[in-house]
Every structure is written in C-alpha cells, then in structure tokens.
Scaffold this motif. Sequence first.
Motif, PDB file in Angstrom:
ATOM      1  N   LEU A 177       1.183  14.921  -5.394  1.00  0.00           N
ATOM      2  CA  LEU A 177       1.221  14.097  -4.184  1.00  0.00           C
ATOM      3  C   LEU A 177       2.620  13.498  -4.044  1.00  0.00           C
ATOM      4  CD1 LEU A 177      -1.533  11.591  -3.072  1.00  0.00           C
ATOM      5  CD2 LEU A 177       0.869  10.893  -3.047  1.00  0.00           C
TER       6      LEU A 177
ATOM      7  N   LEU B 130       0.852  -1.185   0.000  1.00  0.00           N
ATOM      8  CA  LEU B 130       0.000   0.000   0.000  1.00  0.00           C
ATOM      9  C   LEU B 130       0.889   1.236   0.000  1.00  0.00           C
ATOM     10  CD1 LEU B 130      -2.827   1.415   0.651  1.00  0.00           C
ATOM     11  CD2 LEU B 130      -2.137   1.230   3.049  1.00  0.00           C
ATOM     12  N   PRO B 131       0.672   2.163  -0.938  1.00  0.00           N
ATOM     13  CA  PRO B 131       1.479   3.381  -0.874  1.00  0.00           C
ATOM     14  C   PRO B 131       1.131   4.231   0.353  1.00  0.00           C
ATOM     15  CG  PRO B 131      -0.052   3.457  -2.747  1.00  0.00           C
ATOM     16  CD  PRO B 131      -0.251   2.142  -2.067  1.00  0.00           C
ATOM     17  N   PHE B 132       2.148   4.798   0.975  1.00  0.00           N
ATOM     18  CA  PHE B 132       1.962   5.700   2.118  1.00  0.00           C
ATOM     19  C   PHE B 132       2.311   7.119   1.679  1.00  0.00           C
ATOM     20  CE2 PHE B 132       1.251   3.473   6.234  1.00  0.00           C
ATOM     21  CZ  PHE B 132       0.974   2.231   5.690  1.00  0.00           C
ATOM     22  N   ALA B 133       1.434   8.055   1.997  1.00  0.00           N
ATOM     23  CA  ALA B 133       1.605   9.434   1.546  1.00  0.00           C
ATOM     24  C   ALA B 133       2.342  10.275   2.575  1.00  0.00           C
ATOM     25  CB  ALA B 133       0.244  10.054   1.269  1.00  0.00           C
ATOM     26  N   LYS B 134       3.136  11.202   2.070  1.00  0.00           N
ATOM     27  CA  LYS B 134       3.716  12.229   2.926  1.00  0.00           C
ATOM     28  C   LYS B 134       2.767  13.431   2.914  1.00  0.00           C
ATOM     29  CE  LYS B 134       7.847  15.080   3.227  1.00  0.00           C
ATOM     30  NZ  LYS B 134       7.437  16.130   2.255  1.00  0.00           N
ATOM     31  N   ASN B 135       2.500  13.950   1.748  1.00  0.00           N
ATOM     32  CA  ASN B 135       1.522  15.035   1.657  1.00  0.00           C
ATOM     33  C   ASN B 135       1.051  15.226   0.222  1.00  0.00           C
ATOM     34  OD1 ASN B 135       3.893  16.111   0.705  1.00  0.00           O
ATOM     35  ND2 ASN B 135       3.504  18.165   1.539  1.00  0.00           N
ATOM     36  N   CYS B 136       0.072  16.087   0.058  1.00  0.00           N
ATOM     37  CA  CYS B 136      -0.465  16.376  -1.273  1.00  0.00           C
ATOM     38  C   CYS B 136      -0.905  17.841  -1.282  1.00  0.00           C
ATOM     39  CB  CYS B 136      -1.621  15.439  -1.622  1.00  0.00           C
ATOM     40  SG  CYS B 136      -2.818  15.146  -0.316  1.00  0.00           S
TER      41      CYS B 136
END
Lengths: 528, 528
Positions: free
Chosen positions: A131, A120-126
């Motif tokens: 993103l 699953l990709p994990f986000a830092k920010n967008c």
Amino acid sequence: MTDFDRIFETPSQQTEAGHTRGNRVFRKHSTMVPSKPFDYSSARKWAPNADFNDLASFYPSEGEKQGVIPQAQLLELSAKYMELWQAKMPTSKKLQDAGRKNMLFGVFGSYQKDWETPILPFAKNCLGGKLWDVDGNEYIDLQFGDTPSMFGHGPENPAVRAAAESLMNVGIDPMMGTEEQAVTAKELEKHFQLPVWMHALTATDANRYLLSIARCVTGRPNIAIPNFTYHGTIDETQKMMPEPGVISRYHEMPQYYGEVDQGTKIFTWNDLESLEECLKDKSVAVVMMEPVMSNFGWAWPKEGWHQGVRELTRKYGTLLCYDETHTLGHAWNGSVGAQGITGFDMWACGKAISSGIPGAVFGMNREVADYVEKWQLQAGFFAGAGLGFLGNALTGNTMSTTALRVTMQEVMTPEVFDPLLAKAAFVRDGMEAVFVKYSAPFRAEMMGNRLCFHFISDKCHDPLTGITQIGFGGLFEFAHAYLWHHGLLIMPFFNMFLICPQHTQEELNRFLEVFDDMIAIIMGKKEG
Amino acid sequence: MTDFDRIFETPSQQTEAGHTRGNRVFRKHSTMVPSKPFDYSSARKWAPNADFNDLASFYPSEGEKQGVIPQAQLLELSAKYMELWQAKMPTSKKLQDAGRKNMLFGVFGSYQKDWETPILPFAKNCLGGKLWDVDGNEYIDLQFGDTPSMFGHGPENPAVRAAAESLMNVGIDPMMGTEEQAVTAKELEKHFQLPVWMHALTATDANRYLLSIARCVTGRPNIAIPNFTYHGTIDETQKMMPEPGVISRYHEMPQYYGEVDQGTKIFTWNDLESLEECLKDKSVAVVMMEPVMSNFGWAWPKEGWHQGVRELTRKYGTLLCYDETHTLGHAWNGSVGAQGITGFDMWACGKAISSGIPGAVFGMNREVADYVEKWQLQAGFFAGAGLGFLGNALTGNTMSTTALRVTMQEVMTPEVFDPLLAKAAFVRDGMEAVFVKYSAPFRAEMMGNRLCFHFISDKCHDPLTGITQIGFGGLFEFAHAYLWHHGLLIMPFFNMFLICPQHTQEELNRFLEVFDDMIAIIMGKKEG
C-alpha cells in the motif's frame, strides 16, 4: 434554519431507571442476560483490577514482574513513534483538514474513523500485499481494509480481475437470473455445507436477513449472542452485558425503536450453563455466533463448546447460525471446516468471501428454506413482488457474483491455502522465537491466514481475558505506532494482521526483523 | 438434524389482538396512525369498489365505459402473450429448474423473484441500453435493474469504466482516507445542497443511518413515513396503514423484535392535517419521504405540500429527510432540485447515484453533523473505534467513490441531462399522441428520465389512486406480457420505465410503434 426545538443539549444521565439520554434507557438491569457472576480469574491474573465497566483497568500490568518495561515508559515511546510516523504525512494532514468541511468526522466511510490517530493516513493505492500513501510512503499491508481484501489487493487477485472484466463486458445489473449464480451457490455448498443460499451486499445484511428468517420460521421473538461480540451494524447485536444481570447498548445511536432489553439475550462464550439460562424459556429463535470469537483478540472455543451449543439449541428448538465474516481464512472451507463443525442451520459471511468486492452470502438448511418458500406462498401479495425484504436491486449482481465464484474456485482452494498457511505459520513461528529470545510473557497465534500477538502468555477462552491480552494502555499503543512507523500496516483496533498470497518471503522477513526490535524494546533489551 | 420443535406449522391467525403468527401481532389498531377516514373519491371514480385491504378491488373497470375491452379478454390476451414470450426461453427454464437446488426461491438476489413470471428470464449480458438473454433474445432495456444502471449498462457509462479501471489500478479497500472522497463530498453538496456527507453501500443503509442519527440528535423514539411507501429493507419503514387507525407490517418476517405499533407513525401523503396528527405529540424524530412518492405508480405532491411539511416539522421540532433513491433522474440536481425544495435536514440516495456500482450516500446539515461529532466525543470508548455503527469496512471504498464522483461530474450534468430529458419527452409525447389517436382514457407521465403510463386519465396525488392507475387485474398484466414479448423490457412490478443516455432514436421509435399496437388492442381497435 434551526428555529425548532431539538434536544441537542440533553446529556447522558444516570437515573434509577438506568443510563439514559432524552427519554431512552440504554443500560439497565435485565433478565435477558444471565445473573451468574463473571469469571475474572484468567483476566485478573494479568490485570489485577480488570472490570468490564472500565477499559483502562484491563492493562496487563503483571507483565512488568516478568521484565516488561513500565507502562508510563511505553506510553512515552508510543507518543514518540506516533509523532515520528505522523511527521511523514504532511499531505495526509492537508487532505484531512480540507475533508472536514464536507464529511462527517472528516471521513467518507465510518471505518476510516477507527484509526483514531491524530492524522488519518490517506491512501494513493494498494496492489497485491503493498500500500502506498499520498506522501509516497510505502507499506507492507497487513490489514487489507480490516479483512475484505485479505486475498490480495487489485488484479493480482484473480477474483478482482474477473470483477473488473465483468463490469466491462457483462454489465452489472440485468436484475435477472444468470447461469453463474447457480454455479456459485453450488460452490458455496461444497465449501460451507449448507444447501440453500442467497446473496446480500454486506455481512450485516446477510446477518439481518438470517435473523429475520429465524424469527419467521420459529415464531419466536428473541435472538441470543455471546457477550462482547460483533455482527455488523445491527442494533440487536450491538448490545453487551457489562456486568452480570445488566444489558447495555454499545452506543446511544439506536436505529430501531426497541428498548435495550427487547429482542436480544446475551450469554457468556464457552459457558454452556450461561447459554442454557438464555434458551430455557424457548423464546430464542436463533443463536448467532462466530466459530472462533474474534472481536478484540480471540477467544478460542473450549473442547466440546460447539457440540454443546448444538445440543442445547436442539433441546430448546433454537436455530444455530455461524457468522464467518471474520474467521473465513481459517481454512479453504472456513473455520467450520477447519474445526469440523457440522449440523448448523444457518451460516453467513461477507468481506473477503468476494475478495473485497461488495458482496455477502447467507445459507440455510433445506428445512428452513422449504418453510420460507411455503410461508411466502401463503403470505399474500405484500410479501411477494416489489418489496425486496431479503435483498435489494443489486443483490445477486453479476460483478459480485463473479468475484464470489472466482474466490471460491480459484482462491479458497487447498492449492492456494496450503502455501498461504505455510507463510502464516512461518511468521507465527518467528514471533514465538522472538518471545523466547527475550523471555517475553507474550503469545503468538494463528487462525489460518490471520495472525495475532498477545501481551499475555496464557491462551484465552473468554472475552474478558481477550481484552487483557490486547494490552490497551501502553503495549497496544506502542506496538501500533512502532510497526506503522516502520512501514508495517497492522489493523488499527487490535493486534491482528493478515498474510495474503502475494506477500513475499522478503516482506515476511522484514516484518519479523522489526518485530524483534519491538519486543526487545518492550522487554528493556534495547533502547526505544 | 430436525429433532427440535420448530413452530413450522403455525398458520397466520385472526384473533382479537389482531392478525398474528406464533406470538407476534403484525396488524392491529393503533394510535400511531391517523384515524381520519381515507379519501377514496379519486380512486373509486375508476375502481368503484377500491378497498386497500384487497388489491383486486383496484382494477379501473370504469375504463370499459370509454372503450377499454373487457377485463376477462385482457386476462386472456395477457396469458397468450406471456405464453408466446416464455416459449422463447427454453434455456432460462432449464437454468431456473436447476437453480432451485441451491438457491432460495431459485434466485440468488431477492429482486429477481419480483418477476413473478412462470419462467424467470436469465441474462447473458447488458451493455448501454440493450440486454441479451441466455436464449439469444435481444431486448431494448428499459428497467436497468430497477434503477441502478439507468445511466447505461457497462463501459459506455464513464462511471462504470472508471470503476473497472479503479479495481485494476488502485485496489478497492485501503481503509484510509483518499483525496477523491473530499472531492466527491463537495460534488454532492453542489448537486444536493447539504454540506456534510457519508458513504454507505446500499440505500437501505443510508436510510438506516439517518434514522439512527435523527433519533440520537432529537432524543425522540419515533419516525414518520407516508402510507404505502418504500425505503428499503428497514422493518420500521415496511409498515402501512391498510385502513384508518390500523397499522400493519408489509409481511411477517420482522428483522427486529419491536411490536408493529412501536417506532413508526404513518401519515397520508399530501394531507397536512394527517401529518400534523402524527407530529403534534413531539415524539417524532424525523419525517422520511420521497420528493415525489413513487412506490406503485406516482403520487405527485400537491401545490404547497413540501413547504407545508417543512413548516409543520419545524413547528414540532422534527427533522425532515428526503430519500431520493427512486427520483434521482428528475434532473441533474435530483427531484429536490427540479422542484426547488430547500431547507431539508437530511437526504439519502443509492442505486443510480453511483451508476449501479454498489454505493449510497447520506447527507445532513451542519447543525446535525456538529451534534453527532460532539456526541461521539462524549459517548466513550464503545462508541469510538471498531464498532462501525454508521458503516462497514467497504463504505468509502475507492471503486464506489470513483463511480460516484464520475457519475456526479460526467453524467449528472446539465450537458448530459438536457438531451436525455429531450429523449424522454419525445417518448412521453409519443405515448400521449397514441392515447389521443385511440381516445384511450389513459395518461403518460415523465419525471426526468423516468416514464410511466397509467390506465386512468386523471393525475394522481395519493397512493390509493396510485394503485388504481397501475391496472392490476388485466391491464397491467397484458401490457407487460405484450411489451416483453416484443423485446421491450419494462419493470416487472409497475408501469415505469427508464430512458438511458445510450438509447438511440431508432430504439425510441420501436418502443412507440409497439406501444401504439398495444393501446390499439386494449381499445379494441386491433386484434390482439
């Protein structure tokens, strides 16, 4: 613990009563759905064995006769690009493994599970239209959390900025009236026709409350929905008709007691005959549907469909409700505005209508509103204060109301939409040019700022063809892995994507460049 | 429009089948509730004619024998102070009148309707422990939107500040995993014992999802709740037992098809015999209840109640779920922590757990979680991607997760709670001193940062006495009008109020000063 006798190990069973688990039947023959045979002709033109009981049968294998490379090769390529993409996510992998300890399925929100990718990709920010993930990969975002943030992430969207300022200066929940609420409700009327509005926190809730009002107003027990639709986490709308005369839940996790064939009738989209079969016993309180049906892929309304639905619902005393959560970006005044649909009784929308700040709205005509208010006066004390049966402590909160107002007044305007739609048209035209270039039997479509590529060339008017055009079984999987690997974040569960006001010309060009290569590979004109 | 035949004019009817509207029965005799006679003894000590079918019968008229002024006089005083208070709100009145044009009941969120005052107050803003209305009146806020903002409005609460910063810097909805989610889930385990967590947007949804999981895990159709409870806008929990052997909806606005006697069993709080009658047919998937029952007033658990419930639910294979939405402030680790309750299977909470930022959580034990994950693998494609049956696009969003994490790490700590509880104890002690001073037959209570004054002197263990102690019919109405008029905003629908970390000693003194006058008037020691 665990000394009590749970029925953990009862498997699903196929019995004479239908498909069951424990003592619950979740699929059975029923008169709540029409018995008219399905029209598979349009789907089977591309997927000769298409059968709603088996998703794999919907692969559009006939495309190979027009140059699409074999399914097995696409699946190989899909595995290759998935592996290449996932290799760029060591930090995501570590976080995912650690997360399984304290979160169901290893995710905190169920939509995150929809990726169904090994990692699953994990986000830092967008921010705006971009993103960044925790491994430093940069993406052009085209999914926006599956719609909520489609007018742009973060403070480049004036509604998000206003929401943050409201948190700092106003406080979120006085639980009183505010001047802004009435201004916002008036804006809603201006955009979406209906005169009377209330606020909810999610589109599911907005729909739940409307179903409830419809039952109260008409005194009727049933609702009706098109086959294979989605209106949120409402048991009664999470049902389908897998074959004529058979009703089934989408899943075995019912929130309510009700039997599978209670409460919900199902008709076939774009089929007035099928709708009339549902309505004619006058047990249906409300028809709930989308202006353009948009669950997997799209099914466009046929000429006269909306008007026909309005005439039949009037004939049988049924209310008509549009759920615009997924179609809002069709125009500044929604898909009902874009299509010139008028005279409906109820309308609901969540997600993007507050620019992704939690919030949703439900509207109704004056006659329905008057009745609900009158009913409430008669109904006695339990229906009055303190029970909040059409909302909760945070409905109408200042932050959500501000985000909603600013979205209406500063984002959902012709001034913002004209250039936004021009950008979307540029991408649609670009995809079409790519299909012509490689003689690909595919189709590009645009519904406002929402775009789609389809792996058949015919326009689709029914959900059966709708599944076919997705290309599950090779085309879907390759396209997603390829685009993701190249930094283009389209939605994980269908071939849809969104253009936001902040996307630059350079970003749109980049999309089309990668898209060109992808179609060339699919058509065997380029090494994959 | 309007040429269709709605059943607008069908009134409610009392028929042989029960209480009906249209073709729906919403009150009837049923074996889903115990037949054991209600114990009115504690309630009738104060309200000799108390009858659950008639709210007015719960007025504690016996208080007059101990010096409370007559009911008629209280109602006169209540009208006087309501008029004085409402005269200070000409702008609110204007906004309310205008708002009726575009909003159901003239409000945007249904909880605003709960004021039930001739003029609905309109807020300008609220910060820390204060609230200002549109007419420039300043209030010490003691209601905090009915709980969500009870750790303080606006940026003085670090969780609200962090949420605003997250909107500006992170973007709300990547629809991916984030590192913060796992940290937050771990904090939840530290506070509330259970190991596996998921996020929802409202407490209603958290409860809905747990009911759904419980039915899936046990294969059983029913849930059980105590009589006269509240767990959000869930049809199946908006039912009650107005008399032994009779089940009724709270209102006539059902969201689901289900009949009134489907799906829900009801037991009497603090009565293990009544609970066992519900559980013994092994049809109950889950018992859902609060650690302290807190709908109208409170009903404290009797010694051994929670342990008895755990033993009976184990005996009959039923899961046990606590809804802590209303009791969270009992201690830094909730009311389950304060009471030393352990071994429960599920736990849900919304509102204040994210400091009023929309968000809720639901937790479960490892065994339940393992089963749900295993079930999902077996259940086939419709239960997989895209249907979001346990959440929506914004569950697990960055803003809500940040607010939740910061609330856990920086607000729900012993360091913040010790002085907060000391403040609450100061007010509770102050109210008790006032009762002694005027020999008033009343009672003050504290559950963490939540305080209550009750118009009987006996501690209450059942919801019947719970209604009695509110003083509906004169005491309730006068107390509210008097406190509101004097700038003290207690909750509109019960005698509860909340102390927040930002309340100053001066503000607490001011409350007690007004409270002293109020009790003096009620006891006839001062002109009202």
